[in-house]
Motif scaffolding. Structure first.
Motif, short mmCIF file in Angstrom:
data_model
loop_
_atom_site.label_atom_id
_atom_site.label_comp_id
_atom_site.label_asym_id
_atom_site.label_seq_id
_atom_site.Cartn_x
_atom_site.Cartn_y
_atom_site.Cartn_z
N ARG A 11 0.87 -1.20 0.00
CA ARG A 11 0.00 0.00 0.00
C ARG A 11 0.89 1.23 0.00
NH1 ARG A 11 -3.13 1.35 4.79
NH2 ARG A 11 -4.46 2.63 3.49
N VAL A 13 1.52 4.82 1.13
CA VAL A 13 0.99 5.68 2.19
C VAL A 13 1.95 6.83 2.42
CG1 VAL A 13 0.33 5.80 4.63
CG2 VAL A 13 -0.15 3.73 3.33
N ALA A 244 -2.00 5.51 -5.79
CA ALA A 244 -2.66 5.24 -4.51
C ALA A 244 -3.82 4.27 -4.73
CB ALA A 244 -3.16 6.54 -3.89
N GLY A 249 -4.00 2.48 -1.33
CA GLY A 249 -3.23 3.33 -0.42
C GLY A 249 -3.96 4.58 0.05
N ARG A 250 -3.17 5.41 0.74
CA ARG A 250 -3.68 6.68 1.27
C ARG A 250 -2.58 7.71 1.01
NH1 ARG A 250 -4.00 9.86 5.95
NH2 ARG A 250 -6.13 10.37 6.54
N MET A 252 -1.39 11.78 0.17
CA MET A 252 -1.68 13.22 0.20
C MET A 252 -0.77 13.92 -0.80
SD MET A 252 -3.01 15.89 1.85
CE MET A 252 -3.02 16.36 3.55
N VAL A 273 -14.29 6.68 -4.64
CA VAL A 273 -13.14 7.08 -3.83
C VAL A 273 -13.51 8.25 -2.94
CG1 VAL A 273 -10.82 8.01 -3.97
CG2 VAL A 273 -11.64 6.44 -5.69
N ARG A 274 -12.86 8.29 -1.76
CA ARG A 274 -13.05 9.45 -0.89
C ARG A 274 -11.88 10.41 -1.08
NH1 ARG A 274 -13.88 8.44 5.05
NH2 ARG A 274 -12.78 6.49 4.69
N GLN A 276 -10.27 14.37 -0.10
CA GLN A 276 -10.35 15.64 0.64
C GLN A 276 -9.57 16.65 -0.15
OE1 GLN A 276 -9.18 15.76 4.77
NE2 GLN A 276 -10.25 13.84 5.13
N LEU A 283 -6.11 14.79 -0.67
CA LEU A 283 -5.88 13.53 0.05
C LEU A 283 -6.80 12.48 -0.56
CD1 LEU A 283 -4.77 11.85 2.46
CD2 LEU A 283 -6.74 12.65 3.77
N GLU A 285 -7.97 8.53 -0.25
CA GLU A 285 -7.97 7.30 0.53
C GLU A 285 -8.66 6.25 -0.35
OE1 GLU A 285 -8.96 6.20 5.12
OE2 GLU A 285 -8.97 8.26 4.42
#
Ligand code: UD1
Length: 420
Positions: A11, A13, A244, A249-250, A252, A273-274, A276, A283, A285
């Motif tokens: 992942r 990150v 990602a 992954g996560r 930014m 997908v979420r 921000q 970002l 996630e």
């Protein structure tokens, strides 16, 4: 950069800072010729296409200084109207901007050949038609494309039949030097085209805002040197968002302009997908699984052709992707060569005309060859998703557009080695 070896399955990150845009930097470096003065570039990405452009300028007599701050100063005062060798110009597409820039400064331009990614035929007829309307005449020579405007350039009205990025850039440059007014309509409005217009304005050019695809230039006044900061690379940013996704992954992203990525962000949200989104950061996630979707590329603000292969890679990843994905490529019909290589990793792809369909399937490591810059990025994304070892050869194609690739991926936890 000759080879990239990836052992994926990790992942990604962390945070990644996005560099300056290659597609913005190249026209700016050549547009500096028009100033005949000293220009300072901040946030210039250290990718091979940029270094190659600096080599071309150096050959023509420009003096280049790399400041400790990272800024690059280019002194165009002693630049001469000479044709650079084909060995330099044919390595990059950006050398095509020599036409508008040299014509504007010297009334003469010579281009032995422009290269770049191989998507089949990459015509420049619209560049030549527009420059012809401004008074440039092609001089028949054996190999080198040579244009002359013996009486100087004059303003014209030109409606492009399609919004070509390259033609818009070249004609904007030439128009700043042409006597009188030039009205260009149906122009490209990509962020990097807007960035070129902003640079030329900062250098003293009288260029109107772009309104409904039309731009007016009052040319003829001399330009002067200036300081410019290259805009963030929306394609690099989009590629890390896709990385990602490929690894669950996560990530930014820092130093981005989210507005430039509107089409991609909209597609990612459709995939579940979420995100921000802040003023200059995003970002992402990634969900465990995401839905495949249908995309169609086109001129900005449509989905960028330079992110199509990366999105296609996401559609191939069994275990993460769900459903069937498709890509309709409306800018470069021969842009599917990377799918041959993805097949070697187990991808299920069907191509019919300008559309490719993808069914997620279990991917595995393989030895693959990067066919071009973004096609190579697609292979890298697929490799990051699978646990086995993948070796990507001809990786110099990828180095053309991704700054500090190994360091950035490793900082996110990827097991990647770049050789050569
Ligand atoms: C294009 C992309 C750009 C991308 C680059 C590399 C668009 C609109 N442009 O820019 O985002 O970074 O490829 O992938 O998405 N054309 C002509 N005659 C010309 C010039 C272009 O017919 O004189 C056609 C091309 O065949 C192509 C389309 O116009 O189908 C777009 O070309 P253009 O935008 O000029 O290409 P690039 O500037 O290389």
């Amino acid at each position: 950069m000759n080879r990239i070896v990836v052992t994926g399955g990790k992942r990604l990150v962390g945070e990644v800072r996005i560099g300056g845009s290659k597609n913005a930097a190249l026209p700016l470096l050549f547009a500096g010729i028009l100033t005949g003065d000293v220009c300072v570039f901040s946030n210039l990405p250290r990718v091979s296409d940029v270094l190659q452009s600096l080599e071309i300028l150096r050959f023509m007599g420009a003096r280049i200084r790399f400041h400790r701050s990272g800024d690059v100063e280019v002194d165009y005062r002693e630049l001469r109207p000479v044709a650079p060798p084909a060995s330099l110009t044919s390595a990059i597409r950006g050398s095509v901007y020599l036409l508008g820039a040299m014509l504007g400064r010297f009334g003469f331009a010579a281009l032995p050949g422009a290269g770049g990614c191989d998507f089949g035929n990459r015509p420049i007829d619209l560049h030549l038609r527009g420059l012809g309307l401004m008074g440039a005449v092609e001089v028949p020579t054996e190999e080198v494309l040579t244009l002359r405007a013996a009486e100087g350039l004059v303003g014209c009205q030109f409606r492009l039949p399609l919004p070509s990025v390259g033609a818009t850039g070249n004609l904007l440059m030439a128009a700043t030097a042409a006597r009188g007014e030039t009205v260009l309509s149906c122009v490209a409005i990509e962020p990097h085209v807007q960035a070129l217009a902003a640079f030329l304005r900062a250098a003293g050019a009288d260029i109107s805002p772009f309104e409904e695809g039309t731009v007016r230039v009052r040319g003829g006044a001399p330009l002067h040197g200036c300081h410019v900061t290259v805009i963030p690379d929306m394609i690099e940013a989009g590629t890390y968002l896709c990385a990602a996704m490929a690894t669950g992954g996560r990530v930014m992203l820092q130093d981005v302009v989210p507005e430039h990525l509107g089409a991609l962000l909209w597609v990612l949200e459709r995939m579940g997908v979420r995100l921000q989104i802040r003023r200059d950061s995003i970002l992402l996630e990634a969900p465990e699984r995401y839905r495949c979707t249908r995309i169609e590329t086109g001129p900005y603000p449509a989905f960028p052709t330079d992110l199509h292969p990366q999105m296609a890679a996401l559609f191939c990843i069994g275990g993460r992707a769900v459903g069937e994905g498709s890509v309709r490529e409306r800018v470069w019909q021969s842009r599917f060569r990377y799918t041959e290589e993805l097949r070697k990793m187990g991808a299920a792809v069907r191509i019919g005309g300008e559309e490719a369909r993808f069914v997620p399937s279990p991917l595995h490591g393989a030895e693959v060859r990067s066919p071009d810059l973004r096609g190579g990025a697609a292979l890298l994304l697929a490799a990051l998703a699978v646990e086995e070892r993948t070796e990507i050869t001809n990786a110099a194609t990828i180095g053309r557009g991704y700054e500090h690739l190994e360091a950035k991926l490793r900082a996110l936890g990827a097991r990647v080695r770049v050789y050569g």
